[in-house]
Scaffold this motif. Structure first.
Motif, PDB file in Angstrom:
ATOM      1  N   TYR A  88      -2.016   2.041 -13.787  1.00  0.00           N
ATOM      2  CA  TYR A  88      -1.495   3.047 -12.874  1.00  0.00           C
ATOM      3  C   TYR A  88      -0.693   2.343 -11.796  1.00  0.00           C
ATOM      4  N   SER A  89       0.520   2.797 -11.585  1.00  0.00           N
ATOM      5  CA  SER A  89       1.357   2.155 -10.576  1.00  0.00           C
ATOM      6  C   SER A  89       0.877   2.548  -9.182  1.00  0.00           C
ATOM      7  N   LEU A  90       1.195   1.698  -8.214  1.00  0.00           N
ATOM      8  CA  LEU A  90       0.849   2.030  -6.837  1.00  0.00           C
ATOM      9  C   LEU A  90       1.601   3.272  -6.363  1.00  0.00           C
ATOM     10  N   GLU A  91       2.762   3.551  -6.958  1.00  0.00           N
ATOM     11  CA  GLU A  91       3.491   4.781  -6.633  1.00  0.00           C
ATOM     12  C   GLU A  91       2.676   5.999  -7.053  1.00  0.00           C
ATOM     13  N   GLU A  92       2.059   5.939  -8.260  1.00  0.00           N
ATOM     14  CA  GLU A  92       1.223   7.043  -8.720  1.00  0.00           C
ATOM     15  C   GLU A  92       0.021   7.232  -7.791  1.00  0.00           C
ATOM     16  N   ILE A  93      -0.587   6.134  -7.409  1.00  0.00           N
ATOM     17  CA  ILE A  93      -1.743   6.196  -6.519  1.00  0.00           C
ATOM     18  C   ILE A  93      -1.332   6.738  -5.149  1.00  0.00           C
ATOM     19  N   ALA A  94      -0.158   6.314  -4.676  1.00  0.00           N
ATOM     20  CA  ALA A  94       0.342   6.815  -3.389  1.00  0.00           C
ATOM     21  C   ALA A  94       0.504   8.329  -3.434  1.00  0.00           C
ATOM     22  N   GLU A  95       1.009   8.850  -4.529  1.00  0.00           N
ATOM     23  CA  GLU A  95       1.229  10.290  -4.644  1.00  0.00           C
ATOM     24  C   GLU A  95      -0.081  11.064  -4.700  1.00  0.00           C
ATOM     25  N   ILE A  96      -1.110  10.470  -5.305  1.00  0.00           N
ATOM     26  CA  ILE A  96      -2.426  11.116  -5.340  1.00  0.00           C
ATOM     27  C   ILE A  96      -2.971  11.274  -3.922  1.00  0.00           C
ATOM     28  N   PHE A  97      -2.728  10.267  -3.080  1.00  0.00           N
ATOM     29  CA  PHE A  97      -3.289  10.274  -1.725  1.00  0.00           C
ATOM     30  C   PHE A  97      -2.239  10.510  -0.659  1.00  0.00           C
ATOM     31  N   GLU A  98      -1.269  11.320  -1.009  1.00  0.00           N
ATOM     32  CA  GLU A  98      -0.184  11.624  -0.094  1.00  0.00           C
ATOM     33  C   GLU A  98      -0.707  12.123   1.255  1.00  0.00           C
ATOM     34  N   GLY A  99      -0.383  11.378   2.305  1.00  0.00           N
ATOM     35  CA  GLY A  99      -0.738  11.757   3.664  1.00  0.00           C
ATOM     36  C   GLY A  99      -2.212  11.636   4.017  1.00  0.00           C
ATOM     37  N   LYS A 100      -3.042  11.097   3.120  1.00  0.00           N
ATOM     38  CA  LYS A 100      -4.493  11.092   3.338  1.00  0.00           C
ATOM     39  C   LYS A 100      -5.040   9.783   3.897  1.00  0.00           C
ATOM     40  N   MET A 101      -4.221   8.758   4.015  1.00  0.00           N
ATOM     41  CA  MET A 101      -4.719   7.449   4.449  1.00  0.00           C
ATOM     42  C   MET A 101      -4.203   7.062   5.832  1.00  0.00           C
ATOM     43  N   LYS A 102      -3.935   8.036   6.655  1.00  0.00           N
ATOM     44  CA  LYS A 102      -3.366   7.783   7.983  1.00  0.00           C
ATOM     45  C   LYS A 102      -4.182   6.750   8.769  1.00  0.00           C
ATOM     46  N   GLY A 103      -3.497   5.686   9.165  1.00  0.00           N
ATOM     47  CA  GLY A 103      -4.115   4.661   9.991  1.00  0.00           C
ATOM     48  C   GLY A 103      -5.009   3.675   9.260  1.00  0.00           C
ATOM     49  N   LYS A 104      -5.140   3.804   7.963  1.00  0.00           N
ATOM     50  CA  LYS A 104      -6.039   2.931   7.200  1.00  0.00           C
ATOM     51  C   LYS A 104      -5.301   1.682   6.722  1.00  0.00           C
ATOM     52  N   ILE A 105      -6.081   0.632   6.492  1.00  0.00           N
ATOM     53  CA  ILE A 105      -5.568  -0.570   5.838  1.00  0.00           C
ATOM     54  C   ILE A 105      -6.145  -0.567   4.433  1.00  0.00           C
ATOM     55  N   LEU A 106      -5.286  -0.550   3.429  1.00  0.00           N
ATOM     56  CA  LEU A 106      -5.735  -0.666   2.047  1.00  0.00           C
ATOM     57  C   LEU A 106      -5.662  -2.133   1.690  1.00  0.00           C
TER      58      LEU A 106
END
Length: 187
Positions: A88-106
């Motif tokens: 799974y590309s990081l782009e796909e993962i980004a779209e799954i969590f769109e706007g949900k990781m505000k302020g987090k460090i992955l």
């Protein structure tokens, strides 16, 4: 020390039904014992499991705002993760969590390399709202990041909010290991 910033760790395993205590769990327990840094550890074996675990954290855990670090321990390559032999590309993962990781460090352990172009990193940060994404340019090679460098990084994140200061101090204290594992942070 009693910290108010937590770590949420999601580790890829072959089968979530099989219970094992991994090196990552032992290192997180040691981090809690030595430094008082609280963490939650979950396993996943599918992209749906990854999504369900993060959604449960996001919507069911009232302390979500206190989880500064989302720690991902999963194999993969430069711009993807591998769950049960599916990439799974990081782009796909980004779209799954769109706007949900505000302020987090992955933060990715060195079970996979993290090698993003500036555009890929910016896309991930913009879509998810994450503050930063970090990991290593060198994959697992007899040295796991979770035993030393990840713990040092997590500790610095507890005391400092500026990601540039965190990286500078990490390099000052653990220069050889940062160089050997090729620590990277995109912000």
């Amino acid at each position: 020390m009693d910290y108010d910033k937590f770590i949420f760790c999601l580790e890829a395993v072959r089968d979530v039904e099989t219970e094992t205590t991994t090196e990552v769990v032992k290192n997180l327990e040691q981090l809690a014992f030595d430094q008082g840094i609280t963490s939650i550890h979950k396993t996943c074996d599918t992209i749906e499991g990854l999504e369900d675990s993060l959604n449960a954290l996001l919507y069911d855990d009232h302390n979500f705002k206190d989880y500064e670090i989302i720690y991902l321990v999963m194999p993969g390559e430069a711009n993807n993760v591998c769950l049960n032999e599916y990439y799974y590309s990081l782009e796909e993962i980004a779209e799954i969590f769109e706007g949900k990781m505000k302020g987090k460090i992955l933060h990715f352990a060195n079970a996979k390399i993290l090698d993003l172009s500036q555009e890929e990193a910016q896309y991930f940060l913009d879509i998810t709202g994450a503050r930063a994404i970090s990991g290593y340019g060198a994959a697992f090679n007899k040295i796991t990041s979770s035993s030393t460098l990840d713990k040092a990084f997590f500790s610095l994140c507890q005391d400092e909010d500026d990601v540039i200061e965190i990286v500078e101090e990490l390099h000052q204290k653990h220069y050889d290991l940062c160089k050997h594992l090729d620590f990277r942070l995109y912000y």
